[in-house]
Design an enzyme around this catalytic site. Structure first.
Site, mmCIF file in Angstrom:
data_model
loop_
_atom_site.group_PDB
_atom_site.id
_atom_site.type_symbol
_atom_site.label_atom_id
_atom_site.label_comp_id
_atom_site.label_asym_id
_atom_site.label_seq_id
_atom_site.Cartn_x
_atom_site.Cartn_y
_atom_site.Cartn_z
ATOM 1 N N ASP A 149 0.802 -1.219 0.000
ATOM 2 C CA ASP A 149 0.000 0.000 0.000
ATOM 3 C C ASP A 149 0.838 1.274 0.000
ATOM 4 O O ASP A 149 0.341 2.347 0.333
ATOM 5 C CB ASP A 149 -0.937 0.011 1.214
ATOM 6 C CG ASP A 149 -0.206 -0.257 2.528
ATOM 7 O OD1 ASP A 149 1.019 -0.009 2.589
ATOM 8 O OD2 ASP A 149 -0.845 -0.721 3.484
ATOM 9 N N GLU B 101 -1.037 -8.950 -1.575
ATOM 10 C CA GLU B 101 -1.446 -8.442 -0.263
ATOM 11 C C GLU B 101 -2.670 -7.534 -0.397
ATOM 12 O O GLU B 101 -2.731 -6.429 0.139
ATOM 13 C CB GLU B 101 -0.302 -7.714 0.448
ATOM 14 C CG GLU B 101 -0.514 -7.602 1.962
ATOM 15 C CD GLU B 101 0.634 -6.940 2.688
ATOM 16 O OE1 GLU B 101 1.553 -7.657 3.118
ATOM 17 O OE2 GLU B 101 0.612 -5.693 2.820
ATOM 18 N N GLU C 86 -1.931 5.238 3.177
ATOM 19 C CA GLU C 86 -1.933 3.854 2.689
ATOM 20 C C GLU C 86 -3.330 3.267 2.526
ATOM 21 O O GLU C 86 -3.576 2.494 1.592
ATOM 22 C CB GLU C 86 -1.100 2.971 3.622
ATOM 23 C CG GLU C 86 0.401 3.241 3.566
ATOM 24 C CD GLU C 86 0.856 4.361 4.477
ATOM 25 O OE1 GLU C 86 2.069 4.627 4.542
ATOM 26 O OE2 GLU C 86 -0.012 4.996 5.125
ATOM 27 N N HIS D 271 7.118 4.966 13.129
ATOM 28 C CA HIS D 271 7.443 5.850 12.003
ATOM 29 C C HIS D 271 6.235 6.333 11.221
ATOM 30 O O HIS D 271 6.350 7.229 10.405
ATOM 31 C CB HIS D 271 8.362 5.113 11.027
ATOM 32 C CG HIS D 271 7.661 4.035 10.250
ATOM 33 N ND1 HIS D 271 7.388 2.797 10.777
ATOM 34 C CD2 HIS D 271 7.159 4.041 8.997
ATOM 35 C CE1 HIS D 271 6.763 2.071 9.878
ATOM 36 N NE2 HIS D 271 6.606 2.797 8.789
ATOM 37 N N ARG E 27 3.081 7.904 9.357
ATOM 38 C CA ARG E 27 2.712 9.305 9.156
ATOM 39 C C ARG E 27 1.604 9.758 10.107
ATOM 40 O O ARG E 27 1.635 10.875 10.633
ATOM 41 C CB ARG E 27 2.280 9.510 7.700
ATOM 42 C CG ARG E 27 1.972 10.944 7.320
ATOM 43 C CD ARG E 27 1.584 11.023 5.856
ATOM 44 N NE ARG E 27 2.705 10.688 4.977
ATOM 45 C CZ ARG E 27 3.520 11.582 4.424
ATOM 46 N NH1 ARG E 27 3.354 12.869 4.667
ATOM 47 N NH2 ARG E 27 4.493 11.198 3.623
ATOM 48 N N HIS F 29 13.871 5.410 12.327
ATOM 49 C CA HIS F 29 13.609 5.666 10.902
ATOM 50 C C HIS F 29 14.359 6.922 10.462
ATOM 51 O O HIS F 29 14.420 7.909 11.193
ATOM 52 C CB HIS F 29 12.105 5.842 10.688
ATOM 53 C CG HIS F 29 11.668 5.744 9.260
ATOM 54 N ND1 HIS F 29 11.779 6.787 8.379
ATOM 55 C CD2 HIS F 29 11.117 4.718 8.561
ATOM 56 C CE1 HIS F 29 11.303 6.404 7.202
ATOM 57 N NE2 HIS F 29 10.899 5.159 7.276
#
Length: 365
Positions: A101, A123, A137, A209, A211, A242
């Site tokens: 994604d 997936e 995503e 990490h 968003r 990250h």
């Protein structure tokens, strides 16, 4: 004449999960040519990973010089769409395979759709049905599902989501998750790491990490970790940081030089899996780690408000804590008192990639 499938990726999870499919096609279906295309979306995190699987990209698009260069999602999307469109016109694949994604998957799929190329979606069907979590995503994977010709689902839960959205059943194949295949390639039976071992090392791996956790949620997570450390001084926390400055700078400001915390740069995939497999558990907002932890037989505390990996939560491999301080502290108690659930791995038996390769072969017979 050989049929040709373009296998596209741009992030580390995408590569990890599409690599077993490429290897299965090479081993069992030599009449199908694979063209491995890297967008360069997360170049730093991809360095050296191909060596773990004996693969390297045939084509690199270089849409990003380093993580953080294209913080504007529209700028990134435009670069990906233009890059994939150009390479598809030049390579002329018979189909395009994408995984997951990330932006690279979404805009490779859209570029293929514009050129009327079949999209094979690995997936498929993971959903929270909240476009803000995970962002962007959740929107990307719903978009890919609408243009995909064939959809490979990890679980029956994911298939049900697609059927409820009106996707025809003959397009859907439940195959398992290819991350289990990847782990078997890397460690040749990683569950052996846990056999006969009590959780005596008191090490917890941490990755955050996403968003949607930027800003206040990330700060709450980090404050909660410090409180957990204060209340559980016997535990050591290994934090993989990250490289995105928006994440890295905040984590370092909260945890750098703090007793009980070891901050590390993201290691190679092989090394990370070794660290994870020798830990007492993991605290994460990652999607892939939720799938890796059952294979490694460790508990996974999920610091997100919603997760699309429902199977692991239902069976007791993961616990969805949210991002509130009290909830995370309560979740940590679940983690350190965790008992291995009965039953097998909810994400498959390590043969997903072979099933995917077989379906692709049958399509072209």
């Amino acid at each position: 004449m050989k049929k040709k499938v373009a296998c596209c990726y741009g992030t580390r999870p995408e590569f990890i999960k599409i690599a077993p499919v490429v290897l299965a096609l090479r081993k069992f279906h030599s009449d199908i040519k694979q063209v491995l295309i890297c967008s360069g979306q997360h170049r730093e995190l991809l360095r050296g990973i191909g060596e773990d699987f004996g693969l390297k990209p045939d084509i690199e698009l270089n849409v990003r010089k380093k993580i953080g260069d294209s913080g504007d999602l529209s700028e990134l999307a435009a670069g990906l769409l233009k890059g994939f469109d150009g390479v598809f016109r030049r390579v002329k694949p018979d189909a395009v395979a994408v995984q997951g994604d990330a932006a690279s998957a979404a805009f490779a799929a859209l570029a293929a759709f514009h050129l009327r190329l079949p999209v094979y979606y690995i997936e498929a069907g993971l959903r929270t049905y909240d476009l803000s979590a995970p962002f962007p995503e959740e929107g990307y994977r719903q978009m890919i599902s609408r243009v995909a010709s064939v959809l490979f689902c990890p679980t029956e839960i994911d298939k049900k989501n697609l059927l409820n959205e009106g996707i025809p059943e003959n397009k859907i194949h439940v195959v398992g998750n290819t991350v289990v295949d990847a782990l078997k390639i890397i460690l040749k039976g990683p569950a052996l790491l846990r056999q006969g071992r009590a959780f005596t090392d008191k090490k917890i791996v941490v990755t955050v990490h996403r968003r949607e956790n930027w800003g206040d949620p990330l700060k709450r997570i980090l404050l909660s970790l410090k409180k957990i450390r204060d209340n559980n001084p016997e535990y050591k926390f290994i934090v993989s940081v990250h490289p995105n400055p928006i994440v890295k700078n905040v984590i370092e400001s909260f945890l750098k030089d703090e007793p009980g915390f070891e901050l590390i740069i993201p290691p190679t995939y092989r090394k990370f899996i070794s660290i994870l497999g020798q830990s007492s558990g993991v605290i994460t907002d990652s999607g892939g780690i939720q799938e890796e932890s059952p294979t490694l037989e460790i508990p996974c505390l999920v610091v997100r408000e919603k997760t699309e990996r429902i199977a692991g939560v239902k069976l007791g491999w993961s616990f969805l804590a949210g991002t509130g301080g009290d909830e995370i502290i309560s979740g940590f108690r679940w983690l350190i008192n965790w008992k291995r659930p009965k039953g097998g791995n909810p994400y498959g038996d390590g043969k997903a990639s072979v099933r995917i390769a077989d379906v692709i072969e049958k399509i072209w017979q």
